[in-house]
Design an enzyme around this catalytic site. Structure first.
Site, short mmCIF file in Angstrom:
data_model
loop_
_atom_site.label_atom_id
_atom_site.label_comp_id
_atom_site.label_asym_id
_atom_site.label_seq_id
_atom_site.Cartn_x
_atom_site.Cartn_y
_atom_site.Cartn_z
N ASP A 66 0.87 -1.18 0.00
CA ASP A 66 0.00 0.00 0.00
C ASP A 66 0.91 1.23 0.00
OD1 ASP A 66 -2.14 1.68 0.08
OD2 ASP A 66 -2.68 1.30 2.17
N ASN A 112 9.98 -8.23 -8.60
CA ASN A 112 9.46 -6.90 -8.93
C ASN A 112 10.60 -5.93 -9.19
OD1 ASN A 112 9.56 -4.41 -6.92
ND2 ASN A 112 9.69 -6.28 -5.67
N ARG A 113 10.33 -5.01 -10.11
CA ARG A 113 11.23 -3.86 -10.30
C ARG A 113 10.35 -2.60 -10.43
NH1 ARG A 113 12.29 -7.00 -14.71
NH2 ARG A 113 11.16 -6.52 -16.64
N PHE A 116 9.95 2.33 -6.82
CA PHE A 116 9.39 3.37 -5.94
C PHE A 116 8.34 4.22 -6.65
CE2 PHE A 116 13.42 3.78 -2.99
CZ PHE A 116 13.16 2.51 -2.51
N SER A 181 16.32 -1.37 -1.46
CA SER A 181 15.60 -1.81 -2.66
C SER A 181 16.59 -1.94 -3.82
CB SER A 181 14.52 -0.80 -3.03
OG SER A 181 14.11 -1.03 -4.36
N ASN A 183 15.81 -1.71 -6.86
CA ASN A 183 15.22 -1.14 -8.07
C ASN A 183 15.44 0.35 -8.28
OD1 ASN A 183 14.16 -3.68 -8.80
ND2 ASN A 183 12.57 -3.42 -7.25
N THR A 184 16.19 0.98 -7.38
CA THR A 184 16.62 2.37 -7.60
C THR A 184 18.13 2.33 -7.75
OG1 THR A 184 14.78 3.31 -6.35
CG2 THR A 184 16.74 4.69 -6.55
N LYS A 216 15.93 -0.82 7.04
CA LYS A 216 15.58 -2.06 6.33
C LYS A 216 16.77 -2.50 5.49
CE LYS A 216 11.95 -4.16 3.55
NZ LYS A 216 10.57 -4.00 3.09
N ASN A 245 14.74 -7.10 3.03
CA ASN A 245 14.11 -6.73 1.77
C ASN A 245 14.22 -7.90 0.78
OD1 ASN A 245 13.06 -5.06 -0.34
ND2 ASN A 245 13.94 -3.28 0.67
N THR A 246 13.96 -7.65 -0.48
CA THR A 246 14.06 -8.69 -1.52
C THR A 246 15.53 -8.93 -1.89
OG1 THR A 246 13.86 -6.96 -3.18
CG2 THR A 246 11.83 -8.08 -2.54
C1 LIG Z 1 5.83 -5.75 -5.55
C2 LIG Z 1 6.67 -5.44 -4.35
C3 LIG Z 1 6.97 -4.13 -4.05
C4 LIG Z 1 7.75 -3.83 -2.94
N1 LIG Z 1 8.01 -2.54 -2.66
C5 LIG Z 1 8.75 -2.23 -1.57
C6 LIG Z 1 8.99 -0.87 -1.23
O1 LIG Z 1 8.52 0.04 -1.88
N2 LIG Z 1 9.76 -0.64 -0.12
C7 LIG Z 1 10.28 -1.63 0.66
O2 LIG Z 1 10.95 -1.35 1.65
N3 LIG Z 1 10.03 -2.93 0.35
C8 LIG Z 1 9.30 -3.24 -0.72
N4 LIG Z 1 9.05 -4.55 -1.02
C9 LIG Z 1 9.66 -5.60 -0.18
C10 LIG Z 1 8.67 -6.17 0.85
O3 LIG Z 1 8.25 -5.17 1.75
C11 LIG Z 1 9.29 -7.34 1.63
O4 LIG Z 1 10.31 -6.85 2.48
C12 LIG Z 1 9.88 -8.41 0.71
O5 LIG Z 1 9.00 -8.66 -0.36
C13 LIG Z 1 10.12 -9.72 1.46
O6 LIG Z 1 8.95 -10.24 2.01
P1 LIG Z 1 8.04 -11.38 1.31
O7 LIG Z 1 8.96 -12.51 0.94
O8 LIG Z 1 7.04 -11.74 2.37
O9 LIG Z 1 7.42 -10.76 0.13
C14 LIG Z 1 8.26 -4.88 -2.12
C15 LIG Z 1 7.94 -6.20 -2.43
C16 LIG Z 1 7.16 -6.50 -3.52
C17 LIG Z 1 6.85 -7.94 -3.83
#
Ligand SMILES: Cc1cc2nc3c(=O)[nH]c(=O)nc-3n(C[C@H](O)[C@H](O)[C@H](O)COP(=O)(O)O)c2cc1C
Length: 340
Positions: A66, A112-113, A116, A181, A183-184, A216, A245-246
């Protein structure tokens, strides 16, 4: 029931389905009787105190779901104890070109990419302010995940974190500095100790209510980088970490290499990062003798995954990819099992 719905939803573009489903839920929740029924199905009370805040339960929704703080009522209705909005940047951003969100069904994962994409700090701050006014009795805890604009050079990054912090300050319960992240371009370089010190010192100086400011981190950090972060925690009293994070790692996936290459760059989330992120929580917990507060994020689908994170040292947990695969009962299922 959700399995059937998921099979249908998974036939369509992942990002479109995301907004479609949340908008349907929003429309349904406008009918108070139906909202009341949904809330009664999914509510999950299991109070916990962390960061000096009372949470109705320890399961949160990770950042990026969100981003613009548009679905807080609906997410609270589904039982989440907390929702982390953002990543918010000072100026609005379109994010990367679409498609930018992909499902890896065999791996129960996503790549995902997004980059932000968000409406910017001012609009989001106004929306949060209105939401707080209209929902004075809500117990939902809101985290503000903040980042920098793509166009901001790294040496000025602290200014972006500062302006998001100021804009959101009165409307969120805790903050997360996101420097992890993938992606930046260049963002992850800010995970170096000196850059982090600069950003955190600025924020700590403009924090009259002493709101917690978490960091994070990526699961791809080297041991030296992790040890640097632990040193930093000792040096400037970091309030806590979100781990993690990812990942940019693509090893050990069931999805074919051709498919993975076709998808391209981005952050991988879901089941494949479960072990790595839980091990990271465990390592940090041991190194800090349990004194560093952590929110566990990465690959949580079940109550077992959640309790593994907690037993490894996390106080709260966040789901994201698991919510997509397991459906709206994920919070309730986890809490019900943890209570027993
Ligand atoms: C589509 C997508 C968008 C995300 N965007 C952000 C973001 O804007 N900022 C952030 O800190 N993490 C972002 N994340 C990372 C998640 O908050 C989470 O830390 C990560 O996906 C690992 O958890 P999960 O395996 O339960 O998905 C994003 C993840 C996904 C899948």
């Amino acid at each position: 029931m959700y399995n059937l719905l998921r099979n249908i939803l998974f036939l369509f573009d992942a990002e479109k389905v995301h907004y479609f489903s949340m908008n349907i839920l929003k429309a349904i929740c406008k009918i108070s009787f139906i909202k009341w029924i949904i809330h009664n199905i999914y509510k999950a009370e299991y109070p916990v105190k962390a960061m000096g805040i009372e949470f109705s339960n320890l399961v949160g929704l990770g950042a990026g779901f969100d981003k613009n703080a548009k679905y807080l009522t609906e997410l609270e209705t589904l039982g989440f104890g907390f929702v982390e909005i953002g990543t918010v940047t000072p100026k609005p951003q379109e994010g990367n070109q679409k498609p930018r969100l992909f499902r890896l069904l065999q791996d129960k994962a996503l790549i995902n990419r997004m980059g932000f994409n968000n409406e910017g700090a001012e609009i989001i701050s106004n929306r949060l302010s209105n939401w707080r006014k209209n929902n004075p009795k809500s117990k939902l805890i809101i985290g503000g995940n903040i980042g920098k604009n793509k166009s901001t050079p790294n040496e000025d990054a602290w200014k972006d974190y500062e302006s998001c912090f100021i804009a959101l300050y009165n409307h969120v319960d805790y903050f997360v500095v996101n420097v992890s992240s993938p992606n930046t371009p260049g963002l992850r370089a800010l995970q170096e100790k000196e850059s982090l010190k600069q950003i955190f010192k600025v924020l700590q100086n403009i924090n009259p209510k002493k709101k917690s400011i978490l960091l994070k981190i990526a699961p791809d950090l080297s041991n030296d980088q992790i040890n640097d972060i632990i040193d930093l925690w000792r040096e400037i009293q970091l309030d806590g970490l979100i781990v993690s994070n990812t990942t940019i790692d693509r090893n050990n996936l069931k999805t074919s290499k051709i498919e993975i290459e076709k998808i391209g760059i981005g952050g991988l989330s879901g089941l494949p990062i479960l072990e790595k992120s839980t091990e990271l929580v465990n390592y940090i917990h041991i190194q800090t003798e349990g004194n560093l507060f952590m929110i566990g994020s990465g690959g949580i689908f079940t109550a077992q995954h959640a309790s593994d994170k907690i037993n490894s040292g996390a106080t709260l947990i966040q789901v994201w990819t698991g919510f997509i695969y397991e459906g709206p009962a994920i919070v309730k299922n986890i809490i019900r099992a943890l209570k027993n």
